[in-house]
Design an enzyme around this catalytic site. Structure first.
Site, PDB file in Angstrom:
ATOM      1  N   CYS A  70      57.985  37.530  41.734  1.00 42.29           N
ATOM      2  CA  CYS A  70      58.620  38.077  40.824  1.00 42.29           C
ATOM      3  C   CYS A  70      58.520  39.346  40.976  1.00 42.29           C
ATOM      4  CB  CYS A  70      58.178  37.072  39.344  1.00 42.29           C
ATOM      5  SG  CYS A  70      59.386  37.943  38.030  1.00 42.29           S
ATOM      6  N   THR A 330      70.323  16.653  19.033  1.00 39.71           N
ATOM      7  CA  THR A 330      69.808  16.744  20.266  1.00 39.71           C
ATOM      8  C   THR A 330      68.643  16.292  20.487  1.00 39.71           C
ATOM      9  OG1 THR A 330      69.362  19.185  20.176  1.00 39.71           O
ATOM     10  CG2 THR A 330      71.714  18.486  20.627  1.00 39.71           C
TER      11      THR A 330
END
Length: 424
Positions: A70, A330
């Site tokens: 990264c 959810t």
């Protein structure tokens, strides 16, 4: 998007603290409640009083980010390292850093790629009397959280496709595109014909409806009981499912590779088919709530509280909507995501039916989640766009946050368990 004063205050505080509004902050700002506790935790890890020198903290984050190639975080923390008074020569290669920092390499690679292999022996080699150089338990827990934080943030950065900052290599450069770069069908999204785009949109809408129906059915079936044997079988089936994720990417830049030891050491499935797998970690035997939280708070005061707040916020974060639907519960979907990531890391909840994971997470979503959680450097735009095609980007970022925090907690649990065993 950010209409409330409190949300704007979070961004103002971030700007004053960092001196800029970096891309991580701007993307996380889609979810201000989470961003607020993320910034508090990161500030405490990097800036507040603690057992590690400030330039060491950034260098540890650099070492961790390099494991996942990264360059975004490597460059960000390299700048922080130099600003904190670090020696520039350390960034030219690990061999230039002090022996004590280099001694973290084994723990760093295991935390990043296979945390279930971490044992009491790895802790003992660093902290026991006679270890050279010796880490205190407070120093070690600070370093472990820094590494796990950076690893999980790599998942978020790759998963969201963050662009380099303006002062990073490759940041905000302008080039006139060659003719081959112009799309062949400039008026069609993603290069599709009008008919193809309409067909894809219809398929995406149907996927949302099917997922909605499955969530309702699962909530209605909560009262049905399965035997413990069946629950274990469903966990093992999910854990050993073959989800191909390997993607060939170009080699990472030298600024990353020179900070990686044993680059060939990568993620491997917790339970490869036909091989003896490590023992599963039962959440009832070692959990964040009952064990990890108190250990972190004892060795690094207040950090347990900050991490716990972050875990709680991301677990409970909801806007009661899904794609084009409002007023949606959810919980089952969020829990399935969290538990699937822990399943990939070999952590099992005795009271959770892993059959729900297969019902709610379709294959393209599993490919994205596993790639992002296990080897984020292989995440691509194609993988990102393949799942939840009718969902908002903010909802996909929400999913990324769940993956990031579930991965962080899983890695911490294995290391904290090893430290607990050492302290007995």
């Amino acid at each position: 998007m950010l209409n409330e004063v409190a949300d704007q205050d979070v961004l103002t505080e971030s700007f004053l603290s960092l001196g800029r509004m970096d891309h991580i902050t701007m993307v996380m700002a889609m979810h201000p409640a989470y961003l607020s506790c993320f910034l508090r935790t990161q500030h405490a890890l990097l800036e507040m009083d603690g057992p590690l020198p400030h330039h060491w903290r950034h260098y540890i984050a650099v070492m961790a980010a390099a494991r996942h190639h990264c360059s975004y975080l490597v460059q960000q923390h390299s700048a922080g390292f130099l600003d904190a008074g670090g020696e520039e020569s350390w960034l030219s290669g690990l061999q230039q850093a002090p022996t004590k920092l280099r001694s973290l390499q084994t723990l760093n690679k295991l935390l990043a790629h296979r945390p279930w292999l971490i044992t009491q022996r790895h802790v003992q080699e660093l902290v026991c009397p006679g270890a050279e150089p010796r880490w205190s338990l407070a120093e070690l827990i600070h370093a472990v959280i820094l590494m796990a934080h950076a690893h999980s943030l790599c998942s978020f950065g790759w998963g969201c496709g963050l662009n380099p900052e303006p002062d990073h290599i490759g940041g905000y450069t302008f080039e006139l595109p060659s003719p081959s770069h112009f799309p062949r069908r400039p008026h069609s999204p993603h290069g599709l014909t009008h008919e193809e785009a309409r067909h894809e949109s219809g398929e995406g809408a149907m996927e949302v409806e099917v997922l909605m129906q499955r969530m309702v059915e699962l909530q209605q079936q909560q009262e049905e009981e399965c035997t413990q044997e069946e629950m274990v079988t469903r966990f093992e089936r999910e854990r050993s499912e073959s989800i191909p994720t390997t993607v060939v990417r170009e080699a990472p830049p030298d600024l990353v590779l020179r900070l990686v030891e044993e680059p060939e050491f990568r993620y491997e499935d917790f339970a490869p088919k036909g091989e003896q797998s490590p023992p599963t970690m039962r959440a009832q035997d070692y959990s964040w709530e009952d064990h990890g939280f108190s250990l972190v708070n004892r060795l690094l005061p207040d950090m347990g509280q900050l991490l716990d707040e972050k875990f709680q916020v991301v677990s409970n974060l909801t806007y009661h909507r899904m794609a084009m639907h409002e007023g949606v519960d959810t919980r089952t979907l969020r829990k399935a995501l969290w538990n699937y990531i822990h399943c990939l890391y070999g952590i099992r909840y005795d009271d959770y039916d892993y059959g729900s994971v297969n019902v709610l997470l379709e294959r393209s979503l599993k490919v994205f989640v596993k790639t992002m959680a296990c080897h984020p450097e292989q995440t691509t735009a194609r993988v990102y766009h393949a799942f939840w095609r009718h969902f908002r980007h903010s909802e996909k970022v929400h999913a990324n946050l769940i993956v990031m925090e579930a991965r962080l907690q899983a890695a911490l649990l294995y290391t904290l368990r090893a430290i607990t065993h050492y302290m007995r």
